[in-house]
Motif scaffolding. Structure first.
Motif, PDB file in Angstrom:
ATOM      1  N   SER A  62       0.821  -1.218   0.000  1.00 40.73           N
ATOM      2  CA  SER A  62       0.000   0.000   0.000  1.00 40.73           C
ATOM      3  C   SER A  62       0.854   1.267   0.000  1.00 40.73           C
ATOM      4  N   VAL A  63       2.170   1.106   0.274  1.00 41.66           N
ATOM      5  CA  VAL A  63       3.096   2.244   0.228  1.00 41.66           C
ATOM      6  C   VAL A  63       4.110   1.996  -0.868  1.00 41.66           C
ATOM      7  N   GLY A  64       4.300   3.006  -1.702  1.00 41.67           N
ATOM      8  CA  GLY A  64       5.239   2.882  -2.813  1.00 41.67           C
ATOM      9  C   GLY A  64       5.997   4.172  -3.023  1.00 41.67           C
ATOM     10  N   CYS A  65       6.641   4.265  -4.182  1.00 45.60           N
ATOM     11  CA  CYS A  65       7.437   5.445  -4.516  1.00 45.60           C
ATOM     12  C   CYS A  65       7.105   5.895  -5.931  1.00 45.60           C
ATOM     13  N   CYS A  66       6.920   7.185  -6.082  1.00 38.62           N
ATOM     14  CA  CYS A  66       6.652   7.757  -7.395  1.00 38.62           C
ATOM     15  C   CYS A  66       7.922   7.719  -8.238  1.00 38.62           C
ATOM     16  N   ALA A  67       7.788   7.331  -9.494  1.00 36.50           N
ATOM     17  CA  ALA A  67       8.921   7.287 -10.421  1.00 36.50           C
ATOM     18  C   ALA A  67       8.693   8.294 -11.537  1.00 36.50           C
ATOM     19  N   GLU A  68       9.759   8.942 -11.957  1.00 39.75           N
ATOM     20  CA  GLU A  68       9.696   9.870 -13.084  1.00 39.75           C
ATOM     21  C   GLU A  68      10.540   9.318 -14.226  1.00 39.75           C
ATOM     22  N   ILE A  69       9.977   9.293 -15.424  1.00 36.64           N
ATOM     23  CA  ILE A  69      10.703   8.802 -16.597  1.00 36.64           C
ATOM     24  C   ILE A  69      11.737   9.844 -17.002  1.00 36.64           C
ATOM     25  N   ILE A  70      13.012   9.463 -16.922  1.00 36.27           N
ATOM     26  CA  ILE A  70      14.108  10.366 -17.252  1.00 36.27           C
ATOM     27  C   ILE A  70      14.546  10.196 -18.704  1.00 36.27           C
ATOM     28  N   HIS A  71      14.544   8.954 -19.165  1.00 37.06           N
ATOM     29  CA  HIS A  71      14.964   8.653 -20.545  1.00 37.06           C
ATOM     30  C   HIS A  71      14.226   7.406 -21.004  1.00 37.06           C
ATOM     31  N   TYR A  72      13.869   7.370 -22.286  1.00 40.80           N
ATOM     32  CA  TYR A  72      13.227   6.163 -22.803  1.00 40.80           C
ATOM     33  C   TYR A  72      13.623   5.939 -24.266  1.00 40.80           C
ATOM     34  N   GLN A  73      13.535   4.675 -24.661  1.00 44.23           N
ATOM     35  CA  GLN A  73      13.863   4.279 -26.030  1.00 44.23           C
ATOM     36  C   GLN A  73      12.786   3.324 -26.520  1.00 44.23           C
ATOM     37  N   ARG A  74      12.209   3.627 -27.673  1.00 47.58           N
ATOM     38  CA  ARG A  74      11.184   2.747 -28.236  1.00 47.58           C
ATOM     39  C   ARG A  74      11.848   1.601 -28.989  1.00 47.58           C
ATOM     40  N   LEU A  75      11.307   0.406 -28.781  1.00 44.91           N
ATOM     41  CA  LEU A  75      11.789  -0.800 -29.443  1.00 44.91           C
ATOM     42  C   LEU A  75      10.697  -1.312 -30.373  1.00 44.91           C
ATOM     43  N   PRO A  76      10.997  -2.345 -31.170  1.00 46.78           N
ATOM     44  CA  PRO A  76       9.949  -2.915 -32.034  1.00 46.78           C
ATOM     45  C   PRO A  76       8.723  -3.337 -31.243  1.00 46.78           C
ATOM     46  N   ASP A  77       7.567  -3.320 -31.895  1.00 47.14           N
ATOM     47  CA  ASP A  77       6.294  -3.706 -31.279  1.00 47.14           C
ATOM     48  C   ASP A  77       5.894  -2.781 -30.139  1.00 47.14           C
ATOM     49  N   ASP A  78       6.409  -1.561 -30.160  1.00 46.18           N
ATOM     50  CA  ASP A  78       6.049  -0.544 -29.172  1.00 46.18           C
ATOM     51  C   ASP A  78       6.540  -0.883 -27.766  1.00 46.18           C
ATOM     52  N   ARG A  79       7.457  -1.847 -27.649  1.00 41.05           N
ATOM     53  CA  ARG A  79       8.101  -2.071 -26.363  1.00 41.05           C
ATOM     54  C   ARG A  79       9.008  -0.880 -26.064  1.00 41.05           C
ATOM     55  N   MET A  80       9.348  -0.698 -24.801  1.00 39.81           N
ATOM     56  CA  MET A  80      10.184   0.438 -24.418  1.00 39.81           C
ATOM     57  C   MET A  80      11.204   0.037 -23.370  1.00 39.81           C
ATOM     58  N   LYS A  81      12.377   0.626 -23.472  1.00 33.05           N
ATOM     59  CA  LYS A  81      13.341   0.586 -22.384  1.00 33.05           C
ATOM     60  C   LYS A  81      13.401   1.990 -21.807  1.00 33.05           C
ATOM     61  N   MET A  82      13.424   2.078 -20.482  1.00 33.45           N
ATOM     62  CA  MET A  82      13.436   3.408 -19.885  1.00 33.45           C
ATOM     63  C   MET A  82      14.228   3.424 -18.593  1.00 33.45           C
ATOM     64  N   ILE A  83      14.700   4.615 -18.282  1.00 34.20           N
ATOM     65  CA  ILE A  83      15.343   4.866 -16.998  1.00 34.20           C
ATOM     66  C   ILE A  83      14.422   5.786 -16.212  1.00 34.20           C
TER      67      ILE A  83
END
Length: 216
Positions: free
Chosen positions: A65-86
């Motif tokens: 029930s407790v978590g941490c907010c994440a902000e997308i700093i960098h991302y890269q689109r891969l085939p089939d709309d998959r993504m790698k992100m930091i």
């Protein structure tokens, strides 16, 4: 609402991850491939690039029930709309209720933060840093590897507590407990206990290794 919440509640897209606990100021690389989370990330990228990370217990299927907010700093689109992100951890939150479950979870959350310290945190933070250095030194000796702490190890007690918690490996439930603590001193004290146990274990193994090598 808890007394530690200083900001109004908001809706936040939620990303449950098995045995993954994110901490403020710490990075989290992600590979997004599941369809509903591809939808979520594409929506987030059109907004403030923020979403919540929650630890899932894979054995019980229970979401924290407790978590941490994440902000997308960098991302890269891969085939089939998959993504790698930091992503980078921001503030912690508590889920008050789920607004919807599909196509992905969205929760109504309140932000939480550590309470104002009632004592000087620097002594315990210094102890934790010394224990860290002992653990690294003994690990290097035991494995015959060059292991060093990063030069940018946090100086501030709160950030140091997050750094240590983030770098505890293989103990997600312990990490979740540390994430939920709203007392910096208590978090650092628990980390000192963990590091002391680790140091003593490594020291004992190092003695055994030295004794064995002397007999060869």
């Amino acid at each position: 609402m808890s007394s530690s919440s200083k900001i109004a509640v908001r809706e936040l897209p939620l990303f449950p991850l098995p045995e993954v606990v994110l901490f403020p100021t710490r990075p989290l690389p992600l590979h997004i491939f599941e369809y509903r989370y591809r939808i979520m990330m594409n929506t987030i990228l059109e907004g403030d690039r923020r979403f919540g990370v929650l630890m899932v217990d894979p054995n019980q299927g229970k979401i924290a029930s407790v978590g941490c907010c994440a902000e997308i700093i960098h991302y890269q689109r891969l085939p089939d709309d998959r993504m790698k992100m930091i992503t980078l951890g921001q503030q912690r939150f508590r889920v008050l209720e789920y607004v919807r479950e599909k196509p992905y979870r969205v929760g109504l959350v309140e932000w939480v933060q550590d309470e104002a310290p009632s004592k000087d945190l620097q002594p315990i933070a210094t102890d934790v840093e010394h224990l860290l250095r002992d653990v690294v030194r003994l690990s290097a000796k035991l494995t015959d590897q060059n292991i060093e702490l990063p030069e940018d190890l946090p100086d501030l007690p709160v950030e140091l507590s997050y750094w240590v918690a983030h770098n505890l490996h293989g103990v997600p439930h312990e990490q979740q407990s540390l994430l939920e603590m709203l007392d910096t001193a208590a978090r650092l004290e628990r980390e000192a206990e963990i590091l002391t146990t680790t140091r003593n274990h490594l020291a004992a193994r190092t003695v055994l290794k030295d004794t064995f090598n002397q007999k060869l």
